[in-house]
Design a protein around this motif. Structure first.
Motif, PDB file in Angstrom:
ATOM      1  N   THR A   1     -25.111 -76.085 -80.889  1.00  0.00           N
ATOM      2  CA  THR A   1     -24.891 -74.638 -80.840  1.00  0.00           C
ATOM      3  C   THR A   1     -25.034 -74.032 -82.232  1.00  0.00           C
ATOM      4  O   THR A   1     -25.670 -72.985 -82.399  1.00  0.00           O
TER       5      THR A   1
ATOM      6  N   ARG B   1     -28.672 -73.888 -83.337  1.00  0.00           N
ATOM      7  CA  ARG B   1     -29.395 -72.771 -82.718  1.00  0.00           C
ATOM      8  C   ARG B   1     -28.936 -71.423 -83.249  1.00  0.00           C
ATOM      9  O   ARG B   1     -29.678 -70.448 -83.189  1.00  0.00           O
ATOM     10  N   ASN B   2     -27.685 -71.350 -83.738  1.00  0.00           N
ATOM     11  CA  ASN B   2     -27.085 -70.075 -84.165  1.00  0.00           C
ATOM     12  C   ASN B   2     -26.419 -70.224 -85.529  1.00  0.00           C
ATOM     13  O   ASN B   2     -25.190 -70.124 -85.628  1.00  0.00           O
TER      14      ASN B   2
ATOM     15  N   ILE C   1     -22.833 -68.687 -86.887  1.00  0.00           N
ATOM     16  CA  ILE C   1     -21.996 -68.317 -85.747  1.00  0.00           C
ATOM     17  C   ILE C   1     -20.527 -68.479 -86.136  1.00  0.00           C
ATOM     18  O   ILE C   1     -20.177 -69.342 -86.930  1.00  0.00           O
TER      19      ILE C   1
ATOM     20  N   GLU D   1     -17.282 -67.011 -81.540  1.00  0.00           N
ATOM     21  CA  GLU D   1     -18.562 -66.900 -80.846  1.00  0.00           C
ATOM     22  C   GLU D   1     -18.997 -68.256 -80.283  1.00  0.00           C
ATOM     23  O   GLU D   1     -19.512 -68.327 -79.161  1.00  0.00           O
TER      24      GLU D   1
ATOM     25  N   GLU E   1     -19.664 -69.230 -76.378  1.00  0.00           N
ATOM     26  CA  GLU E   1     -20.934 -69.842 -75.968  1.00  0.00           C
ATOM     27  C   GLU E   1     -20.713 -71.154 -75.230  1.00  0.00           C
ATOM     28  O   GLU E   1     -21.404 -71.470 -74.269  1.00  0.00           O
TER      29      GLU E   1
ATOM     30  N   ARG F   1     -17.673 -68.579 -90.777  1.00  0.00           N
ATOM     31  CA  ARG F   1     -19.054 -68.721 -90.319  1.00  0.00           C
ATOM     32  C   ARG F   1     -19.452 -70.190 -90.444  1.00  0.00           C
ATOM     33  O   ARG F   1     -19.125 -70.844 -91.427  1.00  0.00           O
TER      34      ARG F   1
END
Length: 152
Positions: free
Chosen positions: A43, A46-47, A50, A54, A58, A92
């Motif tokens: 995850t 891909r992000n 994030i 978040e 997801e 983050r």
């Protein structure tokens, strides 16, 4: 009829995943990452950037669970947690360079294997898979925990 389709779809997807896993392995074969840890790493890949909240949304997990996973993966040198410049209460998430390189190499091996298998299909088979992708995406969205209307 729909129940049979559901069972056949689950069987086919499970078989694809098992064959891929047996052929390519896991992204971190030398480690003993749990499925949840591996899923969080994918995850974050891909992000990048994030937040914990978040990522929890997801993954369909509570933020405390993801926070625990983040702590474990940070300790292992796989994730970096940095404060958001606009709101320092928000962390983050990004992959460390070694983790990113390992996940990308794993992803490349999987993609190459699936590409070869797709190349072996006739054009009609590839077209059928291409046509099914939007429907599979809608199905995935409907299976997301936030979309569930009643307990499963």
């Amino acid at each position: 009829m729909t129940e049979v389709l559901a069972e056949e779809l689950l069987a086919a997807l499970g078989l694809v995943r098992r064959h891929l896993r047996r052929s390519v392995g896991r992204p971190f074969p030398m480690s003993s990452l749990s499925d949840s840890q591996s899923e969080l790493i994918r995850t974050v890949r891909r992000n990048p950037g994030i937040s914990v909240a978040e990522a929890a949304a997801e993954l369909g997990l509570v933020a405390n669970t993801v926070s625990t996973l983040v702590g474990q993966l940070t300790e292992r040198g796989l994730l970096q947690r940095t404060p958001d410049p606009a709101d320092r209460r928000i962390a983050r998430l990004t992959l460390t360079d070694p983790a990113r390189e390992q996940v990308e190499a794993w992803r490349d091996r999987r993609t190459a294997l699936v590409t070869r298998a797709l190349d072996d299909l006739d054009p009609a088979g590839r077209d059928a898979l291409q046509a099914a992708l939007p429907v599979l995406s809608v199905l995935a969205d409907r299976l997301h925990p936030e979309e569930q209307k009643e307990p499963v």
